[in-house]
Design an enzyme around this catalytic site. Structure first.
Site, mmCIF file in Angstrom:
data_model
loop_
_atom_site.group_PDB
_atom_site.id
_atom_site.type_symbol
_atom_site.label_atom_id
_atom_site.label_comp_id
_atom_site.label_asym_id
_atom_site.label_seq_id
_atom_site.Cartn_x
_atom_site.Cartn_y
_atom_site.Cartn_z
ATOM 1 N N GLY A 264 -4.698 -1.998 5.238
ATOM 2 C CA GLY A 264 -3.939 -3.141 4.712
ATOM 3 C C GLY A 264 -4.553 -4.477 5.087
ATOM 4 N NE ARG A 265 -5.936 -3.775 11.319
ATOM 5 C CZ ARG A 265 -5.295 -2.614 11.387
ATOM 6 N NH1 ARG A 265 -4.179 -2.436 10.713
ATOM 7 N NH2 ARG A 265 -5.767 -1.620 12.110
ATOM 8 C CE LYS B 82 -3.519 2.142 2.854
ATOM 9 N NZ LYS B 82 -4.369 2.015 4.043
ATOM 10 C CG HIS C 299 -3.964 -35.612 17.586
ATOM 11 N ND1 HIS C 299 -4.066 -36.829 18.223
ATOM 12 C CD2 HIS C 299 -5.045 -35.512 16.779
ATOM 13 C CE1 HIS C 299 -5.149 -37.457 17.779
ATOM 14 N NE2 HIS C 299 -5.758 -36.670 16.907
ATOM 15 C CD GLU D 267 -1.251 -4.296 11.669
ATOM 16 O OE1 GLU D 267 -0.176 -4.898 11.700
ATOM 17 O OE2 GLU D 267 -1.761 -3.886 10.608
ATOM 18 C CE LYS E 188 6.279 -1.255 9.581
ATOM 19 N NZ LYS E 188 5.308 -0.603 8.698
ATOM 20 C CD GLU F 43 9.406 -6.106 6.827
ATOM 21 O OE1 GLU F 43 9.139 -4.983 6.337
ATOM 22 O OE2 GLU F 43 9.299 -6.364 8.037
#
Ligand code: F6P
Length: 541
Positions: free
Chosen positions: A268-269, A208, A385, A354, A506, A214
């Site tokens: 973004g999410r 965005k 399990h 977030e 960041k 990254e």
């Protein structure tokens, strides 16, 4: 207009809920089931292909009435209207939170006086044409070969949603192989590259902001790798971008025709419904992508219009508040009984944590109550399990969402019945527990062993039984959780659509990287200083 600010703990409903909790805290769900044969009729919702059974919760009719009264008092109706109408409810960023517009059937929706529906439709048209040309093979790589592999380069909201949906819809996928590169860990890129052929790989750089370390680092390294085979002018054939930051994308060297715009009013999410979902459309075809949007749109309409007592997202949110703020539960588990949904929990971790991991209210004052829950989970039956022991017999109360499907996709009915028998058995076991007398009746004679084999039960679960995993039902499911998050944020009087907490780390990482690169150390706490020195010394040995 902004959301109305109300401290939930000051409402009459909250005060009554507090008194009511003292009574409900230790009430046995089994007793409530025995005393009321109609319990499940009172506490379930059937909507389209969804059945939500929430009767296995520590609630009675009074609890529900009080929680619904809380929603009224907090003015949830007004908040929902503002959310769908595009009001700037993301006030700290001065933006709307309008992901619902990406799947609306409305013809007009104004943001800052501009009809955004036209822009959305134009981008959707571009996604459609693009995906069709890649899938059909008419769009080719620099040596004239059709694309076989698609790499989504992005992180957080630019990765988790598409990755989750591509995995979830694997049954509907075509011949294209999808890859997701997110981590700044160079080993992640290096491992992914091994599987790729530059002649037949298409890269989608999704960011965005187009400033995320990254994504830009990974995109840069992949472009370099590509240029070992292709020429500079071939980049246009192999690299496309999804971003709001057209300037940065162009500077990176991506042709303007290859840019899929998005908007700052989509968080973004919550962005997989926009061009951020390009990889989804490529994987399952545009028609299925449209069905995903359609499923979400149907859930939006349900959320916007259904009375709160019949409203799946509202009920789930209220139950979650009940456990979080009154029982003091810190975590919630999401257990889909479908291997296809193995990425649902990581996706929801970002969406929920977030959004609602906030410690100040909408006036900027510290809250005097708990907010965002910790979300975790894994598909069943694997989860049984792994960590179910703790849910059954540990000391913590962990409300769980069980998500199951009536029809399997591959038609293997015998397997599916086994899977679903586990699904039903777990919520039953969590409800009933196993009493001392049952353990003895099972033939356990050694008294010492009895407490180890006893289950207290009375553990709350929601059961979501969905007809079948399809693009539509997946869309509805994700939208259901988006709205649950929204309702909780409204009740907790926090801003759910910013994420300043992610920024600080960041900033510090950039400072430290500069130190590592230049060798000019800066003042740190003694632990960080010690660690950095240890890292640099070994590295340079
Ligand atoms: O993790 C923080 C965050 O800002 C998320 O909110 C976002 O989804 C992610 O980084 C990626 O951001 P972008 O799409 O701008 O690269």
């Amino acid at each position: 207009m902004a959301l109305i600010n109300t401290n939930p703990t000051g409402t009459a409903a909250w005060k009554k809920l507090r008194e009511h909790f003292a009574f409900m805290e230790n009430v046995s769900m089994c007793d409530m089931f025995s005393n009321d044969p109609d319990r499940v009729q009172k506490f379930h919702i059937i909507w389209g292909d969804f059945l939500l059974d929430y009767s296995k919760n520590r609630i009675n009719s009074e609890t529900l009435d009080l929680l619904l009264a809380l929603a009224e008092e907090i003015n949830l109706k007004d908040a929902i209207q503002k959310y769908f109408f595009g009001d700037k409810i993301n006030a700290t960023e001065n933006r709307a939170a309008l992901h619902t517009a990406l799947r609306t059937s409305q013809k007009s929706l104004l943001v800052d006086g501009k009809n955004v529906i036209r822009e959305i439709e134009s981008v959707q048209g571009k996604i459609k044409l693009f995906t069709e040309s890649v899938i059909s093979g008419s769009r080719k790589g620099f040596t004239g070969k059709a694309f076989t592999d698609i790499v989504n380069i992005g992180i957080g909201g630019s990765d988790l949603g598409p990755d989750m949906a591509v995995e979830a819809l694997q049954f509907y996928k075509n011949h294209l192989n999808l890859h997701f590169i997110s981590n700044i860990d160079g080993d992640h890129v290096a491992e992914s590259i091994k599987k790729l052929n530059p002649e037949t790989t298409l890269f989608i750089v999704v960011s965005k902001t187009f400033t995320t370390q990254e994504t830009i680092s990974n995109a840069t390294i992949l472009k370099k790798w590509f240029l070992q085979s292709g020429e500079k002018e071939d980049v246009a054939k192999h690299f496309v971008a999804v971003s709001t930051n057209i300037k940065e994308v162009t500077q990176f060297g991506i042709a303007s025709d290859n840019i899929f715009p998005m908007w700052d009013w989509v968080g973004g999410r919550f962005s997989m419904w926009s061009a951020v979902g390009l990889s989804i459309a490529l994987s399952v075809g545009y028609e299925n992508f449209e069905k995903l949007l359609d499923g979400a749109q149907q859930m939006d309409a349900h959320f916007e219009n259904a009375p709160f007592e019949d409203n799946i997202s509202v009920i789930l949110a209220l139950l979650s508040v009940w456990y979080n703020n009154f029982f003091g539960c810190e975590t919630e588990a999401v257990i889909p009984y479908s291997q296809y949904l193995k990425k649902l929990a990581p996706y929801l971790q970002q969406a929920v944590m977030e959004s609602n991991g906030k410690r100040v209210d909408r006036d900027g004052n510290p809250v005097n109550y708990q907010t965002g829950n910790i979300i975790w989970g894994e598909p069943g039956s694997n989860a049984q399990h792994a960590f179910f022991q703790l849910i059954h017999q540990g000391t913590k109360l962990i409300p769980c969402d069980f998500i199951g499907f009536i029809e399997p996709l591959h038609g293997n009915k015998a397997h599916h019945d086994k899977l679903m028998s586990n699904f039903f058995a777990q919520t039953e076991a969590l409800l009933l527990g196993k009493r001392e007398e049952d353990v003895i009746a099972e033939g356990v004679q050694n008294e010492f062993l009895i407490p180890f084999k006893e289950f207290k039960g009375n553990k709350p679960t929601n059961t979501l039984l969905i007809h079948k995993l399809t693009p539509e039902t997946l869309g509805s499911l994700i939208a259901m959780y988006e709205h649950k998050i929204f309702v909780q944020g409204v009740i907790w009087n926090i801003f759910s659509f910013d994420q300043f907490g992610v920024e600080y780390g960041k900033q510090l990482a950039n400072t430290i990287l500069d130190e590592i690169n230049t060798g000019n150390s800066k003042p740190h706490d003694s632990s960080t200083e010690f660690l950095l020195k240890f890292y640099s010394d070994i590295k340079t040995e």
